[in-house]
Structure formats: structure tokens, C-alpha cells
Design a protein around this motif. Structure first.
Motif, mmCIF file in Angstrom:
data_model
loop_
_atom_site.group_PDB
_atom_site.id
_atom_site.type_symbol
_atom_site.label_atom_id
_atom_site.label_comp_id
_atom_site.label_asym_id
_atom_site.label_seq_id
_atom_site.Cartn_x
_atom_site.Cartn_y
_atom_site.Cartn_z
ATOM 1 N N VAL A 5 41.026 43.803 45.534
ATOM 2 C CA VAL A 5 40.965 42.388 45.910
ATOM 3 C C VAL A 5 42.340 41.970 46.422
ATOM 4 C CG1 VAL A 5 40.575 40.025 45.129
ATOM 5 C CG2 VAL A 5 39.200 41.902 44.184
ATOM 6 N N CYS A 10 42.527 35.625 47.999
ATOM 7 C CA CYS A 10 41.573 35.059 47.030
ATOM 8 C C CYS A 10 41.913 33.600 46.731
ATOM 9 C CB CYS A 10 41.622 35.883 45.740
ATOM 10 S SG CYS A 10 40.685 35.163 44.384
ATOM 11 N N GLN A 11 40.870 32.767 46.783
ATOM 12 C CA GLN A 11 41.046 31.338 46.532
ATOM 13 C C GLN A 11 40.392 30.900 45.223
ATOM 14 O OE1 GLN A 11 42.882 29.205 48.543
ATOM 15 N NE2 GLN A 11 43.499 31.129 49.519
ATOM 16 N N GLY A 12 39.940 31.881 44.434
ATOM 17 C CA GLY A 12 39.377 31.541 43.126
ATOM 18 C C GLY A 12 38.027 30.861 43.181
ATOM 19 N N TYR A 13 37.220 31.187 44.184
ATOM 20 C CA TYR A 13 35.904 30.565 44.288
ATOM 21 C C TYR A 13 34.917 31.083 43.241
ATOM 22 C CZ TYR A 13 37.411 28.711 48.790
ATOM 23 O OH TYR A 13 38.086 28.055 49.779
ATOM 24 N N ALA A 14 35.208 32.241 42.669
ATOM 25 C CA ALA A 14 34.432 32.811 41.555
ATOM 26 C C ALA A 14 33.037 33.288 41.939
ATOM 27 C CB ALA A 14 34.347 31.821 40.391
ATOM 28 N N GLN A 15 32.758 33.419 43.225
ATOM 29 C CA GLN A 15 31.463 33.977 43.619
ATOM 30 C C GLN A 15 31.312 35.400 43.072
ATOM 31 O OE1 GLN A 15 29.030 32.370 45.285
ATOM 32 N NE2 GLN A 15 30.320 30.559 45.156
ATOM 33 N N CYS A 16 32.393 36.148 43.128
ATOM 34 C CA CYS A 16 32.343 37.536 42.663
ATOM 35 C C CYS A 16 32.067 37.603 41.165
ATOM 36 C CB CYS A 16 33.636 38.253 43.000
ATOM 37 S SG CYS A 16 35.110 37.418 42.378
ATOM 38 N N MET A 26 37.079 35.412 35.961
ATOM 39 C CA MET A 26 38.128 34.422 36.184
ATOM 40 C C MET A 26 38.924 34.268 34.892
ATOM 41 S SD MET A 26 37.654 33.767 39.289
ATOM 42 C CE MET A 26 38.973 32.543 39.451
ATOM 43 N N LEU A 32 42.196 35.781 39.025
ATOM 44 C CA LEU A 32 41.059 36.699 38.999
ATOM 45 C C LEU A 32 41.481 38.011 38.361
ATOM 46 C CD1 LEU A 32 38.149 37.387 39.969
ATOM 47 C CD2 LEU A 32 39.231 38.348 42.010
ATOM 48 N N CYS A 53 31.993 36.871 49.023
ATOM 49 C CA CYS A 53 33.327 36.275 48.945
ATOM 50 C C CYS A 53 33.605 35.452 50.206
ATOM 51 C CB CYS A 53 34.386 37.362 48.777
ATOM 52 S SG CYS A 53 36.061 36.662 48.772
ATOM 53 N N PRO A 54 33.845 34.165 50.069
ATOM 54 C CA PRO A 54 34.010 33.294 51.237
ATOM 55 C C PRO A 54 35.217 33.639 52.098
ATOM 56 C CG PRO A 54 33.676 32.005 49.232
ATOM 57 C CD PRO A 54 33.918 33.417 48.807
ATOM 58 N N VAL A 55 36.219 34.273 51.516
ATOM 59 C CA VAL A 55 37.429 34.578 52.287
ATOM 60 C C VAL A 55 37.588 36.082 52.533
ATOM 61 C CG1 VAL A 55 38.629 32.485 51.573
ATOM 62 C CG2 VAL A 55 38.830 34.544 50.172
ATOM 63 N N ALA A 57 38.013 38.656 50.598
ATOM 64 C CA ALA A 57 39.168 39.213 49.904
ATOM 65 C C ALA A 57 38.858 40.541 49.216
ATOM 66 C CB ALA A 57 39.674 38.212 48.861
ATOM 67 N N ILE A 58 37.578 40.887 49.137
ATOM 68 C CA ILE A 58 37.172 42.076 48.379
ATOM 69 C C ILE A 58 36.919 43.248 49.319
ATOM 70 C CG2 ILE A 58 35.466 43.045 46.794
ATOM 71 C CD1 ILE A 58 34.888 40.127 45.906
HETATM 72 S S1 SF4 Z 1 34.748 35.448 45.512
HETATM 73 FE FE1 SF4 Z 1 36.579 36.011 46.686
HETATM 74 S S2 SF4 Z 1 37.834 34.171 46.674
HETATM 75 FE FE2 SF4 Z 1 36.326 33.951 45.057
HETATM 76 S S3 SF4 Z 1 37.321 34.691 43.196
HETATM 77 FE FE3 SF4 Z 1 36.190 36.386 44.090
HETATM 78 S S4 SF4 Z 1 37.683 37.466 45.399
HETATM 79 FE FE4 SF4 Z 1 38.489 35.433 44.967
#
Ligand code: SF4
Length: 78
Positions: A5, A10-16, A26, A32, A53-55, A57-58
Motif C-alpha cells: 500500500v 492512502c487517504q484512509g477511506y477504509a474501503q479495503c 484502520m 492503515l 480503493c478510491p485512490v 493505493a493498493i
Molecule cells: S481503500 Fe485505499 S485509501 Fe482507503 S484505507 Fe484502503 S488503501 Fe487507504
């Protein structure tokens, strides 16, 4: 299977963490924590998290040629 990651992205959206709670978690509201070498049985969950992941990052490596994020049947958009 290897998971990386980009924590700068990563913006901490927590989708993952929602889609693969055995691999991503989280810690507080923004930090994360994740398993960089998850068990192969978590492959589909990890690929779904990667796709969601919206950005973007993974990054998942070594998940097998037949399995891609697109092949996991996940989409970010309508
Ligand atoms: S979904 Fe992407 S942006 Fe959100 S916490 Fe996970 S790695 Fe970070």
C-alpha cells in the motif's frame, strides 16, 4: 501473494478494511495497518479491496494470472 500500500497516497477511506478485514485494518481514523503477505485464501478479498480503493493505493503481486482486479468482478463506478 504480496500486498503493498502506498501510504503516501492512502487517504484512509477504509474501503479495503471493509472488504478484506483479515488483511487491512484502520488504526485510528487515518493510519492503515495491513498484512503484506496474506494467506492465499484471502486472494479474492484482497483483489476486491485493490479494485475498490478510491485512490488506487493498493498493489497486489503474485495473485495468479487468472485473477485480476477486473476479473474479481468489482467496479468503482456505476
Ligand atoms: S481503500 Fe485505499 S485509501 Fe482507503 S484505507 Fe484502503 S488503501 Fe487507504
Amino acid at each position: 501473494m504480496r500486498v503493498v500500500v502506498d501510504l503516501n497516497r492512502c487517504q484512509g477511506y477504509a474501503q479495503c478494511a471493509f472488504l478484506a478485514p483479515d488483511v487491512f485494518a484502520m488504526h485510528g481514523e487515518e493510519a492503515l495497518l495491513y498484512d503484506g503477505e496474506p494467506d492465499g485464501t484471502r486472494r479474492l478479498d484482497v483483489l476486491r479491496a485493490e479494485a475498490a480503493c478510491p485512490v488506487k493505493a493498493i498493489t497486489v503481486e503474485g495473485a495468479g494470472a487468472a485473477w485480476t482486479a477486473a476479473g474479481a468482478g468489482v467496479s468503482n463506478g456505476p
